[in-house]
Design a protein around this motif. Structure first.
Motif, PDB file in Angstrom:
ATOM      1  N   LEU A 193       0.824  -1.206   0.000  1.00  0.00           N
ATOM      2  CA  LEU A 193       0.000   0.000   0.000  1.00  0.00           C
ATOM      3  C   LEU A 193       0.859   1.258   0.000  1.00  0.00           C
ATOM      4  CD1 LEU A 193      -2.803  -1.060   2.524  1.00  0.00           C
ATOM      5  CD2 LEU A 193      -2.804  -1.203   0.021  1.00  0.00           C
ATOM      6  N   GLY A 194       2.101   1.120  -0.417  1.00  0.00           N
ATOM      7  CA  GLY A 194       3.001   2.256  -0.475  1.00  0.00           C
ATOM      8  C   GLY A 194       2.523   3.374  -1.380  1.00  0.00           C
ATOM      9  N   PRO A 195       1.997   3.074  -2.591  1.00  0.00           N
ATOM     10  CA  PRO A 195       1.486   4.166  -3.433  1.00  0.00           C
ATOM     11  C   PRO A 195       0.375   4.965  -2.763  1.00  0.00           C
ATOM     12  CG  PRO A 195       1.820   2.187  -4.748  1.00  0.00           C
ATOM     13  CD  PRO A 195       2.018   1.791  -3.323  1.00  0.00           C
ATOM     14  N   LYS A 196      -0.459   4.300  -1.973  1.00  0.00           N
ATOM     15  CA  LYS A 196      -1.525   4.999  -1.257  1.00  0.00           C
ATOM     16  C   LYS A 196      -0.946   5.954  -0.218  1.00  0.00           C
ATOM     17  CE  LYS A 196      -5.815   5.765  -0.088  1.00  0.00           C
ATOM     18  NZ  LYS A 196      -6.736   6.513  -0.999  1.00  0.00           N
ATOM     19  N   GLU A 197       0.093   5.536   0.467  1.00  0.00           N
ATOM     20  CA  GLU A 197       0.750   6.412   1.449  1.00  0.00           C
ATOM     21  C   GLU A 197       1.344   7.649   0.775  1.00  0.00           C
ATOM     22  OE1 GLU A 197       3.175   4.688   4.666  1.00  0.00           O
ATOM     23  OE2 GLU A 197       2.786   2.750   3.731  1.00  0.00           O
ATOM     24  N   LEU A 198       1.949   7.455  -0.395  1.00  0.00           N
ATOM     25  CA  LEU A 198       2.520   8.603  -1.103  1.00  0.00           C
ATOM     26  C   LEU A 198       1.433   9.561  -1.575  1.00  0.00           C
ATOM     27  CD1 LEU A 198       5.362   6.980  -3.245  1.00  0.00           C
ATOM     28  CD2 LEU A 198       5.618   8.593  -1.357  1.00  0.00           C
ATOM     29  N   GLU A 199       0.318   9.029  -1.942  1.00  0.00           N
ATOM     30  CA  GLU A 199      -0.786   9.898  -2.351  1.00  0.00           C
ATOM     31  C   GLU A 199      -1.245  10.775  -1.200  1.00  0.00           C
ATOM     32  OE1 GLU A 199      -5.317   9.519  -4.240  1.00  0.00           O
ATOM     33  OE2 GLU A 199      -4.105   7.726  -3.833  1.00  0.00           O
ATOM     34  N   GLU A 200      -1.222  10.250   0.002  1.00  0.00           N
ATOM     35  CA  GLU A 200      -1.660  11.012   1.172  1.00  0.00           C
ATOM     36  C   GLU A 200      -0.710  12.163   1.503  1.00  0.00           C
ATOM     37  OE1 GLU A 200      -1.978   8.100   4.189  1.00  0.00           O
ATOM     38  OE2 GLU A 200      -3.803   7.158   3.367  1.00  0.00           O
ATOM     39  N   VAL A 201       0.571  12.043   1.108  1.00  0.00           N
ATOM     40  CA  VAL A 201       1.536  13.112   1.405  1.00  0.00           C
ATOM     41  C   VAL A 201       1.878  13.928   0.162  1.00  0.00           C
ATOM     42  CG1 VAL A 201       2.534  11.852   3.346  1.00  0.00           C
ATOM     43  CG2 VAL A 201       3.493  11.548   1.044  1.00  0.00           C
TER      44      VAL A 201
END
Length: 306
Positions: free
Chosen positions: A279-287
């Motif tokens: 879920l790394g891409p989702k974390e980057l989207e949040e920041v």
């Protein structure tokens, strides 16, 4: 080598030589066309040629063996053979890297095949033993498979929390090896894979040798942790860090995004985010890191062509 000096003049020519430290053989006349022009370097000594009219001066370089009085002087040339290095440092590093990748590939395949085969056999024999009396334990079977999926997803959140709160904090002395150039096929950070395998083995063993809903749930939890561990190894170690080839996994578009996102974690561009893997891409989207994620994906795509 001996040096000969010859001169052919049409009028009077005066040649003065001062402080010449080498012996001069008997003068010979040689045509310039037959002798290549070579510089004369007497190393600090002075050679002066003064001429009143035009003259032709040539230098003859040849091997000589001649005598002066009762002594014989032999001047020889020294040959130095230079053997080029056939294996450069780049080739040595490439060969070492190839050997390390092969070693880790063997370890990964053997462990994956062993764990997967044991898990499949455990699932088969566990449910076959439970159905020996003719009754099908639907609740237990559904609970096992449901918790298998839940444990696999839950491990992603556990890994994210542990990565941030433990590995980059109190356990940094072990995890640091993963953020530095690796010397050899393994690193100290690989111990975390063994640590995570211990509870999975314990849950599988308890659920395998006991009947009932609780053992079935424990068996499912151990199975889910095992599946997550195998997937993590192939995506993280194989695809992201290229410790061994992963074949068609590298062509899956979402896994490319996962690999690029984790590469940004190692660049520290977003204070270590993402700490999770799948879920790394989702974390980057949040920041707000989607633009940087796309650039990293394109960079890795270009490197894959070479």
């Amino acid at each position: 080598m001996a040096t000969g000096i010859s001169a052919a003049t049409t009028s009077r020519a005066a040649i003065h030589m001062k402080s010449i430290a080498f012996l001069t053989p008997k003068l010979t006349t040689t045509s310039l066309a037959a002798v290549p022009t070579l510089p004369l370097r007497p190393r600090g000594r002075l050679l002066r040629i003064r001429r009143n009219t035009f003259s032709t001066v040539c230098l003859v370089v040849e091997e000589k063996k001649y005598g002066v009085g009762e002594e014989e002087i032999v001047i020889e040339t020294a040959e130095v053979e230079v053997i080029p290095t056939t294996v450069s440092r780049t080739e040595e590093r490439a060969a070492k890297r190839k050997s390390e990748r092969f070693t880790y590939l063997v370890a990964a395949v053997m462990s994956s095949l062993g764990i997967t085969s044991m898990a499949v056999m455990a699932v088969y024999y566990r449910f076959s033993w439970q159905m020996e009396g003719g009754d099908v334990p639907y609740a237990e079977m559904c609970g096992t498979f449901a918790l298998s999926f839940g444990a696999a997803v839950g491990m992603e959140y556990w890994a994210r929390w542990a990565h941030r709160a433990l590995w980059h904090a109190s356990l940094w002395n072990m995890h640091e090896s993963h953020h530095r150039p690796r010397d050899g096929p393994f690193e100290l950070n690989d111990i975390f894979a063994i640590i995570n395998a211990v509870p999975a083995i314990a849950l599988l063993a308890f659920g395998f040798f006991n009947k009932g809903l609780l053992p079935g749930l424990c068996f499912g939890a151990g199975l889910g942790i095992t599946v997550f561990g195998i997937a993590y190894m192939f995506v993280h170690d194989g695809l992201v860090h290229r410790r061994f080839p992963v074949g068609p996994i590298a062509d899956v578009p979402y896994f490319r995004r996962v690999a690029a996102a984790h590469q940004l974690h190692h660049s520290d561009k977003f204070n270590g985010v993402p700490y999770g893997l799948f879920l790394g891409p989702k974390e980057l989207e949040e920041v707000g890191g989607l633009e940087e994620l796309e650039r990293e994906i394109n960079r890795r795509r270009r490197l894959a062509k070479y």
